[in-house]
Write an enzyme that holds these catalytic residues in place. Sequence first.
Site, short mmCIF file in Angstrom:
data_model
loop_
_atom_site.label_atom_id
_atom_site.label_comp_id
_atom_site.label_asym_id
_atom_site.label_seq_id
_atom_site.Cartn_x
_atom_site.Cartn_y
_atom_site.Cartn_z
N TYR A 48 -1.00 -0.56 10.13
CA TYR A 48 -1.11 -0.91 8.71
C TYR A 48 0.16 -0.48 7.95
O TYR A 48 0.69 -1.23 7.12
CB TYR A 48 -2.35 -0.21 8.16
CG TYR A 48 -2.78 -0.55 6.76
CD1 TYR A 48 -3.55 -1.69 6.51
CD2 TYR A 48 -2.46 0.29 5.69
CE1 TYR A 48 -3.98 -1.97 5.22
CE2 TYR A 48 -2.89 0.01 4.41
CZ TYR A 48 -3.65 -1.12 4.17
OH TYR A 48 -4.07 -1.40 2.88
N SER A 62 0.84 -1.20 0.00
CA SER A 62 0.00 0.00 0.00
C SER A 62 0.87 1.25 0.00
O SER A 62 2.01 1.23 0.49
CB SER A 62 -0.88 0.01 1.26
OG SER A 62 -1.52 1.25 1.42
P1 NAP Z 1 -11.54 -5.92 0.90
O1 NAP Z 1 -12.49 -5.58 -0.18
O2 NAP Z 1 -11.83 -5.56 2.31
O3 NAP Z 1 -11.26 -7.50 0.82
C1 NAP Z 1 -10.40 -8.10 1.75
C2 NAP Z 1 -10.17 -9.54 1.34
O4 NAP Z 1 -9.23 -10.13 2.25
C3 NAP Z 1 -11.44 -10.38 1.44
O5 NAP Z 1 -11.39 -11.34 0.41
C4 NAP Z 1 -11.29 -11.05 2.80
O6 NAP Z 1 -11.99 -12.29 2.90
C5 NAP Z 1 -9.80 -11.30 2.82
N1 NAP Z 1 -9.25 -11.48 4.17
C6 NAP Z 1 -9.24 -10.60 5.20
N2 NAP Z 1 -8.62 -11.15 6.26
C7 NAP Z 1 -8.24 -12.39 5.89
C8 NAP Z 1 -7.57 -13.46 6.55
N3 NAP Z 1 -7.15 -13.35 7.82
N4 NAP Z 1 -7.34 -14.61 5.86
C9 NAP Z 1 -7.74 -14.74 4.58
N5 NAP Z 1 -8.39 -13.76 3.90
C10 NAP Z 1 -8.63 -12.61 4.55
O7 NAP Z 1 -10.09 -5.31 0.63
P2 NAP Z 1 -9.39 -4.75 -0.70
O8 NAP Z 1 -9.54 -3.29 -0.71
O9 NAP Z 1 -9.75 -5.57 -1.88
O10 NAP Z 1 -7.88 -5.02 -0.27
C11 NAP Z 1 -7.09 -6.05 -0.83
C12 NAP Z 1 -5.64 -5.74 -0.49
O11 NAP Z 1 -5.28 -4.48 -1.05
C13 NAP Z 1 -5.38 -5.62 1.02
O12 NAP Z 1 -4.14 -6.19 1.33
C14 NAP Z 1 -5.34 -4.13 1.23
O13 NAP Z 1 -4.57 -3.79 2.36
C15 NAP Z 1 -4.72 -3.66 -0.06
N6 NAP Z 1 -4.98 -2.26 -0.38
C16 NAP Z 1 -6.23 -1.81 -0.61
C17 NAP Z 1 -6.43 -0.47 -0.93
C18 NAP Z 1 -7.79 0.11 -1.22
O14 NAP Z 1 -7.89 1.34 -1.36
N7 NAP Z 1 -8.83 -0.68 -1.33
C19 NAP Z 1 -5.33 0.39 -0.98
C20 NAP Z 1 -4.07 -0.12 -0.74
C21 NAP Z 1 -3.90 -1.44 -0.45
P3 NAP Z 1 -13.57 -12.35 3.36
O15 NAP Z 1 -14.35 -11.92 2.14
O16 NAP Z 1 -13.78 -13.77 3.70
O17 NAP Z 1 -13.72 -11.40 4.50
#
Ligand code: NAP
Length: 239
Positions: free
Chosen positions: A150, A137
Site C-alpha cells: 500500500y 495516503s
Molecule cells: P472504502 O470505504 O473501502 O471504499 C473503497 C471504494 O473503492 C469503494 O467504492 C469500492 O467499490 C472502490 N473500489 C475498490 N476496488 C476497486 C476497483 N478495482 N475498481 C473500482 N472501484 C474499486 O475505502 P475508503 O476508506 O473510502 O478509501 C477511499 C480511498 O482513500 C482509497 O484510495 C484509500 O486507500 C484512501 N485512504 C483511506 C483512508 C482511510 O482511513 N479510510 C486513509 C488514507 C487513504 P465497491 O463499493 O464496489 O467495493
Amino acid sequence: MKYALVTGGSRGIGRAVCQKLYGMGYEVLINYVSNTAAAEATLASIDGHGELLRFDVADAQAVKNAIESWQAAHPEDYIEVLVNNAGIRRDNLLIWMEADDWKAVLDTTLNGFYHVTHAVLQPMLLHKFGRIINVTSLSGIKGLPGQTNYSAAKGGLIAATKALAQEVARKKVTVNAVAPGFIHTDMVEGLDEATLKKDIPAARFGDPEEVAALVGFLASPDSSYITGEVISINGGLYT
Ligand code: NAP
C-alpha cells in the site's frame, strides 16, 4: 452540464466526494467495482444527478470500454474533474505477503490511476481545463509497517501526481493529491480506534466529508495555481 468522475464513488470517501461535487454543480459519474447497492445509494444521495459506471480500475480494457462508451453517448461533453479514489488494502508484513496481495494493491491504486487518467486526459487538454485529484495516503508519505504494498502504491501515486502536473500545467489542467490519515470508512473497520487516536494530535479519526471538502477545493477554480501538491489531512498525525 459539467461532469466529474469519482472512482470508488460507492462508499466512504468516494461517496462524500460525489456529494461534494454534486453540491458544486457537477453531474457525477460514480464508479465502483462490485457493490451496486452502495453505488445506487450514492446516486440517490445526489438526487440522481449522475450515473453509475461499473468497472474495475485495474482492468485496462474495462476502463477503456466504459470511458469510450460514455464519451460516445455524450459527444458534446467531457469529464472535467477526475478523482482517482478507488483503493484497497491487503496488509501484511512483507515476509508473509503473498504476491497476489502485492499485485492487487499496486494494480488497483497505481495501474488504476494510469488506466483512468489516460482515458480522460486528452479531452481535458483540448478543452484547456481539467482537475485531477488523486487520493493517496499518509502511508505513501511516511511508509507504514505492514503496508509495503500500500505504501509503495500510494508513494508511486504521489510521484505520478508531481510528474503529470508538470506535463499538463500549461493546458490549465491541475493534478494534486490528498493524503488522508485515519478516516471513518469501511476501510478502517477492525482497527483499534481507541488506541490509535491517542497518537493523533486532534485526538480523533477524520470523517469522509472533511476529505471531500479538501477535494472540492482542489476541484474548484479557486485552486487554479496549485498543482503537483500533496496535501495531508490527518489531524496532525504526521507533518
Ligand atoms: P472504502 O470505504 O473501502 O471504499 C473503497 C471504494 O473503492 C469503494 O467504492 C469500492 O467499490 C472502490 N473500489 C475498490 N476496488 C476497486 C476497483 N478495482 N475498481 C473500482 N472501484 C474499486 O475505502 P475508503 O476508506 O473510502 O478509501 C477511499 C480511498 O482513500 C482509497 O484510495 C484509500 O486507500 C484512501 N485512504 C483511506 C483512508 C482511510 O482511513 N479510510 C486513509 C488514507 C487513504 P465497491 O463499493 O464496489 O467495493
